[in-house]
Design a protein around this motif. Structure first.
Motif, PDB file in Angstrom:
ATOM      1  N   LYS A 142      36.365  43.488  42.848  1.00 41.11           N
ATOM      2  CA  LYS A 142      35.261  42.622  43.258  1.00 41.11           C
ATOM      3  C   LYS A 142      34.309  42.515  42.064  1.00 41.11           C
ATOM      4  CE  LYS A 142      31.726  42.511  46.847  1.00 41.11           C
ATOM      5  NZ  LYS A 142      31.152  43.264  47.945  1.00 41.11           N
ATOM      6  N   PRO A 143      33.916  41.296  41.670  1.00 37.76           N
ATOM      7  CA  PRO A 143      33.058  41.179  40.498  1.00 37.76           C
ATOM      8  C   PRO A 143      31.676  41.775  40.755  1.00 37.76           C
ATOM      9  CG  PRO A 143      33.363  39.041  41.533  1.00 37.76           C
ATOM     10  CD  PRO A 143      34.252  40.005  42.255  1.00 37.76           C
ATOM     11  N   GLN A 144      31.103  42.383  39.712  1.00 36.68           N
ATOM     12  CA  GLN A 144      29.765  42.949  39.825  1.00 36.68           C
ATOM     13  C   GLN A 144      28.751  41.834  39.637  1.00 36.68           C
ATOM     14  OE1 GLN A 144      28.608  45.692  36.734  1.00 36.68           O
ATOM     15  NE2 GLN A 144      27.332  46.835  38.135  1.00 36.68           N
ATOM     16  N   VAL A 159      41.840  48.357  34.162  1.00 34.41           N
ATOM     17  CA  VAL A 159      40.425  48.641  34.346  1.00 34.41           C
ATOM     18  C   VAL A 159      40.156  50.060  33.856  1.00 34.41           C
ATOM     19  CG1 VAL A 159      38.560  48.807  36.032  1.00 34.41           C
ATOM     20  CG2 VAL A 159      40.363  47.121  36.349  1.00 34.41           C
ATOM     21  N   GLU A 160      39.101  50.220  33.047  1.00 34.89           N
ATOM     22  CA  GLU A 160      38.722  51.541  32.556  1.00 34.89           C
ATOM     23  C   GLU A 160      37.613  52.084  33.448  1.00 34.89           C
ATOM     24  OE1 GLU A 160      38.138  53.244  28.190  1.00 34.89           O
ATOM     25  OE2 GLU A 160      36.497  51.935  28.816  1.00 34.89           O
ATOM     26  N   THR A 192      33.012  51.703  39.780  1.00 27.29           N
ATOM     27  CA  THR A 192      32.833  50.513  38.967  1.00 27.29           C
ATOM     28  C   THR A 192      33.464  50.757  37.611  1.00 27.29           C
ATOM     29  OG1 THR A 192      30.765  50.036  40.091  1.00 27.29           O
ATOM     30  CG2 THR A 192      31.129  48.927  38.007  1.00 27.29           C
ATOM     31  N   GLY A 193      34.178  49.758  37.108  1.00 28.43           N
ATOM     32  CA  GLY A 193      34.843  49.895  35.826  1.00 28.43           C
ATOM     33  C   GLY A 193      34.731  48.625  35.006  1.00 28.43           C
ATOM     34  N   ARG A 194      35.392  48.641  33.857  1.00 25.45           N
ATOM     35  CA  ARG A 194      35.348  47.527  32.924  1.00 25.45           C
ATOM     36  C   ARG A 194      36.771  47.034  32.704  1.00 25.45           C
ATOM     37  NH1 ARG A 194      35.410  47.256  27.239  1.00 25.45           N
ATOM     38  NH2 ARG A 194      35.801  49.493  27.179  1.00 25.45           N
ATOM     39  N   VAL A 195      36.969  45.702  32.769  1.00 26.92           N
ATOM     40  CA  VAL A 195      38.291  45.114  32.569  1.00 26.92           C
ATOM     41  C   VAL A 195      38.623  45.162  31.082  1.00 26.92           C
ATOM     42  CG1 VAL A 195      39.655  43.008  32.770  1.00 26.92           C
ATOM     43  CG2 VAL A 195      38.055  43.611  34.576  1.00 26.92           C
ATOM     44  N   LEU A 196      39.770  45.748  30.751  1.00 30.74           N
ATOM     45  CA  LEU A 196      40.212  45.823  29.363  1.00 30.74           C
ATOM     46  C   LEU A 196      41.152  44.682  29.006  1.00 30.74           C
ATOM     47  CD1 LEU A 196      40.907  49.645  28.986  1.00 30.74           C
ATOM     48  CD2 LEU A 196      38.888  48.381  28.298  1.00 30.74           C
ATOM     49  N   GLU A 197      42.111  44.394  29.903  1.00 32.24           N
ATOM     50  CA  GLU A 197      43.099  43.358  29.617  1.00 32.24           C
ATOM     51  C   GLU A 197      43.774  42.932  30.909  1.00 32.24           C
ATOM     52  OE1 GLU A 197      47.027  44.745  28.113  1.00 32.24           O
ATOM     53  OE2 GLU A 197      45.959  46.642  27.790  1.00 32.24           O
ATOM     54  N   LYS A 198      44.505  41.816  30.807  1.00 27.63           N
ATOM     55  CA  LYS A 198      45.322  41.373  31.927  1.00 27.63           C
ATOM     56  C   LYS A 198      46.755  41.780  31.639  1.00 27.63           C
ATOM     57  CE  LYS A 198      46.431  37.636  34.916  1.00 27.63           C
ATOM     58  NZ  LYS A 198      46.016  36.462  35.569  1.00 27.63           N
ATOM     59  N   ARG A 199      47.424  42.325  32.638  1.00 31.59           N
ATOM     60  CA  ARG A 199      48.806  42.774  32.480  1.00 31.59           C
ATOM     61  C   ARG A 199      49.609  42.215  33.639  1.00 31.59           C
ATOM     62  NH1 ARG A 199      49.552  48.966  31.327  1.00 31.59           N
ATOM     63  NH2 ARG A 199      48.452  48.315  29.472  1.00 31.59           N
ATOM     64  N   GLU A 259      37.932  39.739  29.909  1.00 30.75           N
ATOM     65  CA  GLU A 259      37.776  41.047  29.285  1.00 30.75           C
ATOM     66  C   GLU A 259      36.303  41.429  29.256  1.00 30.75           C
ATOM     67  OE1 GLU A 259      39.624  41.795  25.540  1.00 30.75           O
ATOM     68  OE2 GLU A 259      41.491  40.841  26.167  1.00 30.75           O
ATOM     69  N   ASP A 260      36.016  42.687  29.386  1.00 27.82           N
ATOM     70  CA  ASP A 260      34.664  43.269  29.407  1.00 27.82           C
ATOM     71  C   ASP A 260      33.865  42.904  30.652  1.00 27.82           C
ATOM     72  OD1 ASP A 260      34.939  44.711  27.064  1.00 27.82           O
ATOM     73  OD2 ASP A 260      34.291  43.031  25.819  1.00 27.82           O
ATOM     74  N   ASP A 261      34.486  42.284  31.671  1.00 22.49           N
ATOM     75  CA  ASP A 261      33.801  42.069  32.947  1.00 22.49           C
ATOM     76  C   ASP A 261      33.667  43.407  33.663  1.00 22.49           C
ATOM     77  OD1 ASP A 261      33.542  39.388  32.593  1.00 22.49           O
ATOM     78  OD2 ASP A 261      34.993  38.797  34.139  1.00 22.49           O
ATOM     79  N   ARG A 262      32.551  43.614  34.349  1.00 23.52           N
ATOM     80  CA  ARG A 262      32.363  44.802  35.168  1.00 23.52           C
ATOM     81  C   ARG A 262      32.844  44.460  36.577  1.00 23.52           C
ATOM     82  NH1 ARG A 262      30.890  49.540  33.026  1.00 23.52           N
ATOM     83  NH2 ARG A 262      29.441  49.944  34.692  1.00 23.52           N
TER      84      ARG A 262
END
Length: 98
Positions: A94-96, A75-76, A62-69, A37-40
């Motif tokens: 792809k990870p930032q 991703v927001e 580019t977005g921010r991971v909110l949760e796994k579903r 969570e909160d990974d870019r």
């Protein structure tokens, strides 16, 4: 006169085309990649995998991971001053760095 197609991949001839050396089966590590969570993350669409593919308008964002579903991630992303939530599988993320 025939009507223009309004499919979800319309107008993406260049955007969703892979380079010659990128074609073929993808590495398994890309589909089992884990994010916290909160990974870019960068949204880079892999056109070989249709499952969990976001709309082409978000390619390169580019977005921010909110949760796994399930197997995918929520991703927001900011799109024209709106916050949007996308459900994307890890093959298209792809990870930032940094």
């Amino acid at each position: 006169m025939p009507q223009k197609s309004k499919g979800s991949r319309q107008g993406t001839r260049k955007k969703l085309t892979k380079k010659e050396r990128e074609r073929g089966a993808i590495p398994v590590t890309r589909s089992i990649r884990e994010f916290e969570e909160d990974d870019r993350v960068h949204i880079i669409i892999d056109s070989a995998i249709q499952k969990g593919m976001p709309h082409p308008r978000f390619h390169g964002k580019t977005g921010r991971v909110l949760e796994k579903r399930g197997q995918a991630y929520v991703v927001e992303v900011t799109d024209k001053n709106d916050k949007k939530k996308l459900t994307v599988r890890p093959e298209h993320l792809k990870p930032q760095q940094g």
